[in-house]
Motif scaffolding. Structure first.
Motif, PDB file in Angstrom:
ATOM      1  N   PRO A 161      -0.822 -17.625 -13.240  1.00  0.00           N
ATOM      2  CA  PRO A 161      -0.696 -19.080 -13.116  1.00  0.00           C
ATOM      3  C   PRO A 161       0.305 -19.705 -14.082  1.00  0.00           C
ATOM      4  N   ASP A 162       0.707 -19.011 -15.138  1.00  0.00           N
ATOM      5  CA  ASP A 162       1.625 -19.597 -16.120  1.00  0.00           C
ATOM      6  C   ASP A 162       2.507 -18.499 -16.710  1.00  0.00           C
ATOM      7  N   THR A 163       3.565 -18.149 -15.990  1.00  0.00           N
ATOM      8  CA  THR A 163       4.461 -17.096 -16.455  1.00  0.00           C
ATOM      9  C   THR A 163       5.171 -17.494 -17.735  1.00  0.00           C
ATOM     10  N   GLN A 164       5.540 -18.762 -17.855  1.00  0.00           N
ATOM     11  CA  GLN A 164       6.234 -19.231 -19.057  1.00  0.00           C
ATOM     12  C   GLN A 164       5.399 -18.959 -20.306  1.00  0.00           C
ATOM     13  N   ALA A 165       4.160 -19.382 -20.299  1.00  0.00           N
ATOM     14  CA  ALA A 165       3.299 -19.185 -21.475  1.00  0.00           C
ATOM     15  C   ALA A 165       3.025 -17.699 -21.709  1.00  0.00           C
ATOM     16  N   THR A 166       2.900 -16.945 -20.629  1.00  0.00           N
ATOM     17  CA  THR A 166       2.597 -15.519 -20.758  1.00  0.00           C
ATOM     18  C   THR A 166       3.728 -14.777 -21.453  1.00  0.00           C
ATOM     19  N   LYS A 199       9.109 -20.144 -12.564  1.00  0.00           N
ATOM     20  CA  LYS A 199       9.110 -21.511 -13.105  1.00  0.00           C
ATOM     21  C   LYS A 199       9.050 -21.420 -14.618  1.00  0.00           C
ATOM     22  N   MET A 200      10.252 -21.342 -15.219  1.00  0.00           N
ATOM     23  CA  MET A 200      10.350 -21.128 -16.650  1.00  0.00           C
ATOM     24  C   MET A 200      11.483 -21.963 -17.229  1.00  0.00           C
ATOM     25  N   THR A 201      11.448 -22.153 -18.543  1.00  0.00           N
ATOM     26  CA  THR A 201      12.525 -22.855 -19.238  1.00  0.00           C
ATOM     27  C   THR A 201      13.814 -22.060 -19.103  1.00  0.00           C
ATOM     28  N   LYS A 202      14.893 -22.753 -18.707  1.00  0.00           N
ATOM     29  CA  LYS A 202      16.172 -22.090 -18.477  1.00  0.00           C
ATOM     30  C   LYS A 202      17.172 -22.429 -19.580  1.00  0.00           C
ATOM     31  N   ASP A 203      18.065 -21.485 -19.839  1.00  0.00           N
ATOM     32  CA  ASP A 203      19.201 -21.751 -20.712  1.00  0.00           C
ATOM     33  C   ASP A 203      20.214 -22.615 -19.973  1.00  0.00           C
TER      34      ASP A 203
END
Length: 260
Positions: A161-166, A199-203
């Motif tokens: 559910p949260d790839t960014q945090a993982t 869905k993650m923070t991008k450069d």
């Protein structure tokens, strides 16, 4: 050309692939994608290993190896390899025996098929900490087993559910421990287009910041890398320039490319 081998393509022998996912359709696309070696990695569970899920039971060696006899005489100037993508369920349980692995051209093992709850992973995992611990521990375990050629879509947790945090929660030291095991045991890492869809923070150049950090650390640990489109239909095969561009953005050069 950079990354001329793709080792992770599914034909319609994988039950989740589309009917038009034929070897011939992929071969027709290889020249335009700069691919000179095409690795077919259909989903697989060895009949010699107990514990296949109902979905995997029919995807045994007899089933996936039928493709070997159907490699067209006209190969479009492309070398075809027949391997597999099998599963690791933890506790030493791998979906392929050492004997059967010797019959394959290569063996890919994902440690991020975390959507198969109750089969590949415990049924009750739900937190980023649980997802990351499973992927880290199992990647090291698979690397040390001496069977896998490569890790498919590393640290792209399906169903998470949260790839960014993982991924952001994995310290550099844990990645180094993991990728050192891969490098020391000759297990390559796949660059898979799934990383671009997260869905993650991008450069500023649009690449996921955490996956860039991860692949840079893997390169610094001495890992080798291969392209894996993970196509289940021909349209998904058209991703190799994006794979090459991301690799360059991580400082991965020809000397880090894994070649069979």
């Amino acid at each position: 050309m950079f990354f001329e081998q793709d080792l992770h393509t599914h034909t319609n022998l994988s039950f989740c692939a589309k009917p038009d996912a034929t070897l011939e359709n992929y071969l027709a696309l290889c020249a335009g994608e700069g691919i000179t070696t095409l690795g077919i990695a259909n989903h697989f569970w060895d009949a010699q290993v107990p514990g296949a899920s109902g979905w995997y039971a029919g995807q045994n060696f007899v089933h996936v190896n039928t493709l070997r006899a159907r490699i067209p005489t006209e190969r479009y100037g492309v070398r075809v390899l027949i391997g597999c993508e099998t599963e690791y369920c933890g506790h030493g349980k791998l979906g392929i025996s050492r004997e059967t692995a010797k019959l394959m051209d290569f063996v890919l093992v994902p440690t991020s098929h975390t959507h198969m709850k109750g089969f590949t992973v415990p049924a009750d995992i739900h937190t980023p900490a649980q997802y990351r611990a499973i992927m880290l521990d199992r990647t090291i375990e698979v690397a040390k087993m001496g069977i896998a050629t490569g890790i498919a879509h590393p640290f792209c947790p399906l169903g998470c559910p949260d790839t960014q945090a993982t991924i952001a929660g994995i310290p550099d030291d844990d990645f180094v421990r993991c990728f050192t095991a891969c490098a020391e045991n000759g297990v390559a890492l796949e660059i898979n287009p799934d990383i671009f869809a997260q869905k993650m923070t991008k450069d500023s150049d649009g690449y996921p910041k955490e996956y860039r950090r991860m692949f840079i650390l893997a390169r610094e640990c001495g890992c080798k890398f291969f392209a894996g489109c993970d196509a289940h239909t021909p349209e998904r095969f058209l991703v190799h320039d994006a794979i090459r561009d991301f690799a360059r953005a991580c400082g991965i050069g020809e000397e880090q490319v894994f070649v069979i």
